[in-house]
Design a protein around this motif. Sequence first.
Motif, PDB file in Angstrom:
ATOM      1  N   LEU A 139       0.827  -1.212   0.000  1.00  0.00           N
ATOM      2  CA  LEU A 139       0.000   0.000   0.000  1.00  0.00           C
ATOM      3  C   LEU A 139       0.855   1.253   0.000  1.00  0.00           C
ATOM      4  N   GLN A 140       2.035   1.176   0.611  1.00  0.00           N
ATOM      5  CA  GLN A 140       2.932   2.326   0.606  1.00  0.00           C
ATOM      6  C   GLN A 140       3.529   2.555  -0.779  1.00  0.00           C
ATOM      7  N   HIS A 141       3.482   1.544  -1.635  1.00  0.00           N
ATOM      8  CA  HIS A 141       3.912   1.715  -3.019  1.00  0.00           C
ATOM      9  C   HIS A 141       2.799   2.344  -3.858  1.00  0.00           C
ATOM     10  N   LEU A 142       1.564   2.145  -3.441  1.00  0.00           N
ATOM     11  CA  LEU A 142       0.411   2.646  -4.203  1.00  0.00           C
ATOM     12  C   LEU A 142      -0.058   4.031  -3.757  1.00  0.00           C
ATOM     13  N   VAL A 155      -1.022   5.958   5.747  1.00  0.00           N
ATOM     14  CA  VAL A 155      -0.859   4.724   4.982  1.00  0.00           C
ATOM     15  C   VAL A 155      -0.296   3.669   5.932  1.00  0.00           C
ATOM     16  N   HIS A 156      -0.998   2.544   6.047  1.00  0.00           N
ATOM     17  CA  HIS A 156      -0.586   1.452   6.927  1.00  0.00           C
ATOM     18  C   HIS A 156      -0.408   0.185   6.090  1.00  0.00           C
TER      19      HIS A 156
END
Length: 63
Positions: free
Chosen positions: A4-7, A30-31
């Motif tokens: 999710l941190q990439h998105l 963002v988690h």
Amino acid sequence: MSKLQHLFKVGQNVKCRIDGIMQKGIVTEVHDDHIIVDIPEINNHCWFEEGFNLDCVYPIYNF
């Protein structure tokens, strides 16, 4: 780093589908398994989670 941190990034503009209506929002957290979005028209702490409702969040550059 979670996928999710990439998105998504904190401060990123997104659109979220809430009850069939697209709302503008800003990612505030963002988690590993969810993101928090501030949607001024709705709430400043909207939770979007993988496998539940994350598919309702679209990066603004998709529009």
